[in-house]
Design an enzyme around this catalytic site. Structure first.
Site, mmCIF file in Angstrom:
data_model
loop_
_atom_site.group_PDB
_atom_site.id
_atom_site.type_symbol
_atom_site.label_atom_id
_atom_site.label_comp_id
_atom_site.label_asym_id
_atom_site.label_seq_id
_atom_site.Cartn_x
_atom_site.Cartn_y
_atom_site.Cartn_z
ATOM 1 N N PRO A 157 -30.374 37.597 11.398
ATOM 2 C CA PRO A 157 -30.207 36.829 12.637
ATOM 3 C C PRO A 157 -31.558 36.376 13.189
ATOM 4 O O PRO A 157 -32.438 37.195 13.431
ATOM 5 C CB PRO A 157 -29.528 37.821 13.586
ATOM 6 C CG PRO A 157 -28.917 38.842 12.701
ATOM 7 C CD PRO A 157 -29.835 38.962 11.534
ATOM 8 N N GLU A 158 -31.699 35.081 13.356
ATOM 9 C CA GLU A 158 -32.915 34.516 13.912
ATOM 10 C C GLU A 158 -32.538 33.703 15.138
ATOM 11 O O GLU A 158 -31.387 33.784 15.610
ATOM 12 C CB GLU A 158 -33.622 33.689 12.838
ATOM 13 C CG GLU A 158 -34.010 34.545 11.635
ATOM 14 C CD GLU A 158 -34.664 33.774 10.510
ATOM 15 O OE1 GLU A 158 -34.583 34.244 9.367
ATOM 16 O OE2 GLU A 158 -35.269 32.700 10.752
ATOM 17 N N LYS A 174 -35.498 36.661 19.302
ATOM 18 C CA LYS A 174 -34.332 37.208 18.608
ATOM 19 C C LYS A 174 -33.687 38.344 19.398
ATOM 20 O O LYS A 174 -32.983 39.170 18.838
ATOM 21 C CB LYS A 174 -34.754 37.678 17.203
ATOM 22 C CG LYS A 174 -35.189 36.520 16.303
ATOM 23 C CD LYS A 174 -35.539 36.973 14.900
ATOM 24 C CE LYS A 174 -36.956 37.453 14.800
ATOM 25 N NZ LYS A 174 -37.345 37.758 13.406
ATOM 26 N N TYR A 218 -18.390 49.402 12.184
ATOM 27 C CA TYR A 218 -19.830 49.190 12.382
ATOM 28 C C TYR A 218 -20.165 48.887 13.842
ATOM 29 O O TYR A 218 -21.319 48.595 14.162
ATOM 30 C CB TYR A 218 -20.324 48.043 11.499
ATOM 31 C CG TYR A 218 -20.052 48.248 10.029
ATOM 32 C CD1 TYR A 218 -20.622 49.304 9.323
ATOM 33 C CD2 TYR A 218 -19.208 47.368 9.335
ATOM 34 C CE1 TYR A 218 -20.360 49.487 7.976
ATOM 35 C CE2 TYR A 218 -18.951 47.545 7.980
ATOM 36 C CZ TYR A 218 -19.525 48.606 7.308
ATOM 37 O OH TYR A 218 -19.275 48.784 5.970
ATOM 38 N N ARG A 258 -26.261 47.594 8.972
ATOM 39 C CA ARG A 258 -27.436 48.173 8.324
ATOM 40 C C ARG A 258 -28.250 49.084 9.243
ATOM 41 O O ARG A 258 -29.205 49.707 8.820
ATOM 42 C CB ARG A 258 -28.326 47.049 7.773
ATOM 43 C CG ARG A 258 -27.626 46.202 6.716
ATOM 44 C CD ARG A 258 -28.553 45.200 6.078
ATOM 45 N NE ARG A 258 -29.626 45.861 5.342
ATOM 46 C CZ ARG A 258 -30.609 45.222 4.718
ATOM 47 N NH1 ARG A 258 -30.645 43.899 4.759
ATOM 48 N NH2 ARG A 258 -31.541 45.874 4.078
ATOM 49 N N LYS A 300 -56.545 30.624 14.166
ATOM 50 C CA LYS A 300 -55.991 31.715 13.364
ATOM 51 C C LYS A 300 -56.397 31.583 11.898
ATOM 52 O O LYS A 300 -56.167 30.548 11.278
ATOM 53 C CB LYS A 300 -54.461 31.728 13.467
ATOM 54 C CG LYS A 300 -53.934 31.908 14.894
ATOM 55 C CD LYS A 300 -54.217 33.305 15.418
ATOM 56 C CE LYS A 300 -53.594 33.499 16.789
ATOM 57 N NZ LYS A 300 -53.816 34.867 17.308
ATOM 58 N N ASN A 338 -37.463 34.777 8.788
ATOM 59 C CA ASN A 338 -37.796 34.446 7.408
ATOM 60 C C ASN A 338 -37.205 33.115 6.937
ATOM 61 O O ASN A 338 -37.900 32.284 6.363
ATOM 62 C CB ASN A 338 -37.349 35.586 6.481
ATOM 63 C CG ASN A 338 -38.180 35.648 5.219
ATOM 64 O OD1 ASN A 338 -39.362 35.325 5.224
ATOM 65 N ND2 ASN A 338 -37.569 36.068 4.125
#
Length: 419
Positions: free
Chosen positions: A2-3, A60, A107, A126, A167, A186
């Protein structure tokens, strides 16, 4: 997984269905790994009877603002998800709960029933998520440590470019840094870099002004589009890398997009791998998988090339990297070690001739340990280790010379005694 788009879809679903309703029932899992800093009984007692005033999000993270604190806060982790019974909340890729499963799911970590009978569950298969009870979620970590939200608080282009140029880290790692910009994970990072045609290991400070501008627009476009379709990945543009980047196991043609891939026409091929690991294609171009920013990263080498000094460095290391990749493609760990073993054998033979047995292998052992430590460094450090070994090779020659002198002295001594 999840983003920002997925968490925003959950927030919108809560906002559309739960605002102004009172919590009449609450069940919190007795799971201290997910339920952070409060007992499940205390959590339940603190929210029952309160009304949901708003659903908030930053990065998030999401939280429910009640008519009085404390507020339930959700850090989604790898597999956290919001489900509303009877409401079609977007099931993002690899969702853990299906409509036909038991309700609430086994869950479920946080379950509430509202005064109109509506039921909501936050699940985490998870157990990497965190559910907290906080007086002011924005004033404490992790939310207090987040950078500007990529959707709600976008930087101006000039500020974005200026901060990038300060950076010296890899651009993929920087995009994943939630203290720099929050919400990008990701898959979003891989997508925007693919669309901007930027290599994930390109140093942020080395990006040109044009690169920065393109990246800025790609972040905006990808996030706004994904949010606009409620993170329903079946509605993402077909040309997005997203559809082709999942899983690295060898196999035949596989359709693996969305929670229910049966909805797609049979002639839609989203994901293709040859019988060798690490082979996937998008628009006919090969996808490669590397580690960047500490995460498995999908990119297209043909389109996303290193530039500037990094390009020159990559060119100089091509031979070493190609050799390493060839060894990995063999999918045989023993083969990876073979070049070292052969070099050890050769070194042993040279040592025997030079009278230096037992010393050369110790140097190789040290090098092997260094290689193991640097497996995730894209081969650069490994190549450097090899160079160090090569520089040390002349040392045995000196030992050979000393031993030869000793041998000659012994011979002369023996001849003298004979006389």
């Amino acid at each position: 997984m999840p983003e920002l788009p997925e968490v925003e879809a959950a927030r919108k679903a809560m906002e559309d269905n739960c605002i102004g309703k009172k919590i009449t029932k609450c069940i919190v899992a007795d799971d201290s790994k997910v339920i952070d800093g409060v007992s499940h009984s205390e959590f339940e007692a603190s929210v029952i009877g309160k009304t949901i005033v708003a659903a908030r999000r930053k990065g998030k993270n999401m939280w429910l603002q009640l008519d009085s604190p404390p507020f339930p806060s959700f850090q989604f982790g790898m597999a956290g998800a919001i489900y509303i019974k009877g409401v079609a909340v977007t099931k993002y890729k690899r969702s853990a709960v299906n409509d036909e499963d038991e309700w609430p799911s086994k869950y479920s970590k946080f379950f509430i029933q509202l005064d109109d009978g509506l039921e909501i569950s936050f699940t985490d298969k998870r157990r990497f998520a965190k559910v907290r009870l906080l007086k002011d979620p924005t004033s404490v970590p992790p939310i207090s440590e987040l950078g500007p939200d990529a959707l709600f608080e976008p930087m101006k282009l000039d500020e974005f470019t200026e901060r990038l140029h300060k950076k010296k880290t890899e651009i993929k790692a920087l995009l994943l840094d939630q203290s720099y910009i929050s919400g990008i994970g990701n898959w979003v990072a891989d997508e925007v870099l693919y669309q901007a045609r930027i290599h994930p290991q390109q140093t942020a400070s080395s990006l040109s002004g044009e690169n920065c501008s393109t990246l800025y627009e790609c972040i905006k476009e990808v996030i706004e589009f994904a949010v606009g379709v409620d993170a329903d990945c079946s509605r993402f543009p077909l040309e997005w890398l997203f559809h082709y980047r999942w899983g690295k196991k060898p196999g035949k043609i596989t359709v693996e997009v969305g929670a229910d891939s049966s909805q797609y026409p049979t002639n839609w091929i989203f994901h293709f791998r040859e019988k060798k690991p690490g082979k996937a294609f998008v628009d006919g171009k090969e996808i490669d998988f590397i580690t960047a920013g500490g995460r498995t990263t999908a990119y297209v080498p043909e389109l996303q090339k290193l530039s500037g000094p990094q390009k020159l460095k990559e060119t100089g290391e091509t031979k070493g990297k190609t050799s390493k990749k060839a060894k990995v493609d063999d999918d045989n760990n023993d083969d990876i070690e073979n070049p070292t073993k052969k070099e050890d054998q050769n070194s042993g033979k040279k040592g025997a001739k030079a009278g230096a047995k037992g010393r050369k292998p110790s140097k190789r052992k040290k090098t092997d340990e260094s290689d193991e430590d640097n497996d995730d460094d894209a081969g650069t450090d490994n190549d450097d280790d090899s160079d160090q070994v090569e520089k040390k090779k002349p040392a045995p020659a000196k030992k050979q010379s000393k031993k030869s002198v000793q041998s000659n002295q012994n011979s002369r001594s023996t001849r003298g005694k004979a006389k």
